[in-house]
Each structure stands twice: as structure tokens, then as C-alpha cells.
Motif scaffolding. Sequence first.
Motif, PDB file in Angstrom:
ATOM      1  N   MET A  59       0.845  -1.184   0.000  1.00  0.00           N
ATOM      2  CA  MET A  59       0.000   0.000   0.000  1.00  0.00           C
ATOM      3  C   MET A  59       0.886   1.240   0.000  1.00  0.00           C
ATOM      4  O   MET A  59       2.051   1.180   0.412  1.00  0.00           O
ATOM      5  N   VAL A  60       0.318   2.356  -0.447  1.00  0.00           N
ATOM      6  CA  VAL A  60       1.043   3.621  -0.429  1.00  0.00           C
ATOM      7  C   VAL A  60       1.468   3.919   1.004  1.00  0.00           C
ATOM      8  O   VAL A  60       0.694   3.755   1.944  1.00  0.00           O
ATOM      9  N   GLY A  61       2.725   4.323   1.177  1.00  0.00           N
ATOM     10  CA  GLY A  61       3.257   4.634   2.509  1.00  0.00           C
ATOM     11  C   GLY A  61       4.065   3.507   3.125  1.00  0.00           C
ATOM     12  O   GLY A  61       4.787   3.719   4.091  1.00  0.00           O
ATOM     13  N   ASP A  62       3.945   2.284   2.583  1.00  0.00           N
ATOM     14  CA  ASP A  62       4.730   1.160   3.106  1.00  0.00           C
ATOM     15  C   ASP A  62       6.214   1.402   2.867  1.00  0.00           C
ATOM     16  O   ASP A  62       6.606   1.947   1.840  1.00  0.00           O
ATOM     17  N   LYS A  63       7.035   0.975   3.801  1.00  0.00           N
ATOM     18  CA  LYS A  63       8.488   0.980   3.629  1.00  0.00           C
ATOM     19  C   LYS A  63       8.876  -0.420   3.196  1.00  0.00           C
ATOM     20  O   LYS A  63       8.415  -1.415   3.773  1.00  0.00           O
ATOM     21  N   VAL A  64       9.702  -0.504   2.152  1.00  0.00           N
ATOM     22  CA  VAL A  64      10.064  -1.807   1.597  1.00  0.00           C
ATOM     23  C   VAL A  64      11.571  -1.919   1.426  1.00  0.00           C
ATOM     24  O   VAL A  64      12.290  -0.921   1.354  1.00  0.00           O
ATOM     25  N   LEU A  65      12.029  -3.151   1.333  1.00  0.00           N
ATOM     26  CA  LEU A  65      13.425  -3.472   1.076  1.00  0.00           C
ATOM     27  C   LEU A  65      13.484  -4.077  -0.313  1.00  0.00           C
ATOM     28  O   LEU A  65      12.708  -4.962  -0.646  1.00  0.00           O
ATOM     29  N   MET A  66      14.389  -3.559  -1.140  1.00  0.00           N
ATOM     30  CA  MET A  66      14.496  -4.043  -2.515  1.00  0.00           C
ATOM     31  C   MET A  66      15.939  -4.358  -2.839  1.00  0.00           C
ATOM     32  O   MET A  66      16.846  -3.919  -2.150  1.00  0.00           O
ATOM     33  N   SER A  67      16.141  -5.134  -3.903  1.00  0.00           N
ATOM     34  CA  SER A  67      17.511  -5.405  -4.309  1.00  0.00           C
ATOM     35  C   SER A  67      18.112  -4.142  -4.920  1.00  0.00           C
ATOM     36  O   SER A  67      17.399  -3.258  -5.376  1.00  0.00           O
ATOM     37  N   LYS A  68      19.424  -4.046  -4.928  1.00  0.00           N
ATOM     38  CA  LYS A  68      20.120  -2.821  -5.328  1.00  0.00           C
ATOM     39  C   LYS A  68      19.791  -2.352  -6.729  1.00  0.00           C
ATOM     40  O   LYS A  68      19.721  -1.167  -6.990  1.00  0.00           O
ATOM     41  N   TYR A  69      19.619  -3.267  -7.667  1.00  0.00           N
ATOM     42  CA  TYR A  69      19.493  -2.865  -9.063  1.00  0.00           C
ATOM     43  C   TYR A  69      18.147  -3.248  -9.677  1.00  0.00           C
ATOM     44  O   TYR A  69      18.037  -3.372 -10.887  1.00  0.00           O
ATOM     45  N   ALA A  70      17.120  -3.412  -8.858  1.00  0.00           N
ATOM     46  CA  ALA A  70      15.794  -3.783  -9.364  1.00  0.00           C
ATOM     47  C   ALA A  70      15.077  -2.569  -9.941  1.00  0.00           C
ATOM     48  O   ALA A  70      15.294  -1.435  -9.528  1.00  0.00           O
ATOM     49  N   GLY A  71      14.211  -2.814 -10.901  1.00  0.00           N
ATOM     50  CA  GLY A  71      13.329  -1.780 -11.413  1.00  0.00           C
ATOM     51  C   GLY A  71      13.945  -0.848 -12.435  1.00  0.00           C
ATOM     52  O   GLY A  71      15.092  -0.992 -12.838  1.00  0.00           O
ATOM     53  N   THR A  72      13.135   0.123 -12.830  1.00  0.00           N
ATOM     54  CA  THR A  72      13.524   1.135 -13.805  1.00  0.00           C
ATOM     55  C   THR A  72      13.451   2.494 -13.136  1.00  0.00           C
ATOM     56  O   THR A  72      12.417   2.847 -12.565  1.00  0.00           O
ATOM     57  N   GLU A  73      14.546   3.233 -13.184  1.00  0.00           N
ATOM     58  CA  GLU A  73      14.577   4.552 -12.564  1.00  0.00           C
ATOM     59  C   GLU A  73      14.039   5.590 -13.533  1.00  0.00           C
ATOM     60  O   GLU A  73      14.390   5.588 -14.713  1.00  0.00           O
ATOM     61  N   VAL A  74      13.159   6.468 -13.026  1.00  0.00           N
ATOM     62  CA  VAL A  74      12.599   7.560 -13.829  1.00  0.00           C
ATOM     63  C   VAL A  74      12.681   8.842 -13.015  1.00  0.00           C
ATOM     64  O   VAL A  74      12.695   8.804 -11.785  1.00  0.00           O
ATOM     65  N   LYS A  75      12.733   9.977 -13.710  1.00  0.00           N
ATOM     66  CA  LYS A  75      12.769  11.268 -13.036  1.00  0.00           C
ATOM     67  C   LYS A  75      11.554  12.057 -13.503  1.00  0.00           C
ATOM     68  O   LYS A  75      11.337  12.211 -14.705  1.00  0.00           O
ATOM     69  N   LEU A  76      10.728  12.527 -12.559  1.00  0.00           N
ATOM     70  CA  LEU A  76       9.520  13.254 -12.877  1.00  0.00           C
ATOM     71  C   LEU A  76       9.436  14.474 -11.979  1.00  0.00           C
ATOM     72  O   LEU A  76       9.492  14.342 -10.749  1.00  0.00           O
ATOM     73  N   ASP A  77       9.334  15.643 -12.563  1.00  0.00           N
ATOM     74  CA  ASP A  77       9.285  16.903 -11.816  1.00  0.00           C
ATOM     75  C   ASP A  77      10.476  17.047 -10.864  1.00  0.00           C
ATOM     76  O   ASP A  77      10.327  17.517  -9.733  1.00  0.00           O
ATOM     77  N   GLY A  78      11.647  16.588 -11.295  1.00  0.00           N
ATOM     78  CA  GLY A  78      12.855  16.718 -10.500  1.00  0.00           C
ATOM     79  C   GLY A  78      13.014  15.700  -9.388  1.00  0.00           C
ATOM     80  O   GLY A  78      13.967  15.756  -8.614  1.00  0.00           O
ATOM     81  N   VAL A  79      12.092  14.754  -9.273  1.00  0.00           N
ATOM     82  CA  VAL A  79      12.154  13.727  -8.225  1.00  0.00           C
ATOM     83  C   VAL A  79      12.416  12.382  -8.888  1.00  0.00           C
ATOM     84  O   VAL A  79      11.797  12.043  -9.899  1.00  0.00           O
ATOM     85  N   GLU A  80      13.341  11.603  -8.314  1.00  0.00           N
ATOM     86  CA  GLU A  80      13.667  10.290  -8.867  1.00  0.00           C
ATOM     87  C   GLU A  80      12.810   9.200  -8.222  1.00  0.00           C
ATOM     88  O   GLU A  80      12.696   9.136  -7.003  1.00  0.00           O
ATOM     89  N   TYR A  81      12.215   8.383  -9.069  1.00  0.00           N
ATOM     90  CA  TYR A  81      11.389   7.256  -8.636  1.00  0.00           C
ATOM     91  C   TYR A  81      11.923   5.993  -9.284  1.00  0.00           C
ATOM     92  O   TYR A  81      12.639   6.043 -10.281  1.00  0.00           O
ATOM     93  N   THR A  82      11.535   4.853  -8.735  1.00  0.00           N
ATOM     94  CA  THR A  82      11.830   3.564  -9.345  1.00  0.00           C
ATOM     95  C   THR A  82      10.504   2.839  -9.526  1.00  0.00           C
ATOM     96  O   THR A  82       9.680   2.805  -8.605  1.00  0.00           O
ATOM     97  N   ILE A  83      10.295   2.276 -10.711  1.00  0.00           N
ATOM     98  CA  ILE A  83       9.096   1.491 -10.990  1.00  0.00           C
ATOM     99  C   ILE A  83       9.526   0.038 -11.107  1.00  0.00           C
ATOM    100  O   ILE A  83      10.442  -0.288 -11.861  1.00  0.00           O
ATOM    101  N   LEU A  84       8.879  -0.832 -10.334  1.00  0.00           N
ATOM    102  CA  LEU A  84       9.231  -2.244 -10.355  1.00  0.00           C
ATOM    103  C   LEU A  84       8.007  -3.094 -10.100  1.00  0.00           C
ATOM    104  O   LEU A  84       6.980  -2.587  -9.644  1.00  0.00           O
ATOM    105  N   ARG A  85       8.113  -4.367 -10.382  1.00  0.00           N
ATOM    106  CA  ARG A  85       7.021  -5.305 -10.106  1.00  0.00           C
ATOM    107  C   ARG A  85       6.980  -5.591  -8.609  1.00  0.00           C
ATOM    108  O   ARG A  85       8.009  -5.579  -7.935  1.00  0.00           O
TER     109      ARG A  85
END
Length: 95
Positions: A59-85
Motif C-alpha cells: 500500500m502507499v506509505g509502506d516501507k520496503v526493502l528491494m535489491s540494489k538494481y531492481a526496477g527502472t529509474e525515472v525522473k519526474l518533476d525533479g524527483v527520482e522514482y523507481t518502478i518495479l514489479r
Amino acid sequence: MNIKPLADRVVIKMVEAEETTKSGIILTGSAKEKPQIAEVVAVGPGGIVDGKEIKMELMVGDKVLMSKYAGTEVKLDGVEYTILRQSDVLAKIED
């Protein structure tokens, strides 16, 4: 602008890495490790993915642990996000 992930994907924002060690040594930018703890900022609807039904457990707000290189990094409005399964998330951190 909002990001709305599709299917079983989640959007996360990395938590800032520590700038000092436990002994008080200040780390330079190149000495810091890529953080592995992130906060979930958006969750897809789940549904049928590759012939299997996926129920979203994050859910939104959850803190998660992910592997170092998982997902795709994107930058939107100057903020970096990662999108992953959701399956790329290793664990949910509970307080």
C-alpha cells in the motif's frame, strides 16, 4: 503530475542514505551505497498478469526493502522514482 502504475507494478521513492557511519565518519557521495530501503508512493491495481491472478499486498506509505538494481529509474518533476514489479520487492518493513 501523478504516476499511476499498471498491473502488478509499484512506484517507490528511495529513502536517503546515511551520510555518516555509526562511528561518526562522514561519507562522501561516492562512498555511499545505493539505498535499499524505499517508500511506496503508488500501487497498480493487480489483476491477471502472465495468466496468474496477482493480489497487491503493498500500500502507499509502506516501507520496503528491494535489491540494489531492481526496477527502472525515472525522473519526474525533479524527483527520482523507481518502478518495479511487486515480486521484485524483497520485504516489507514493519515498525
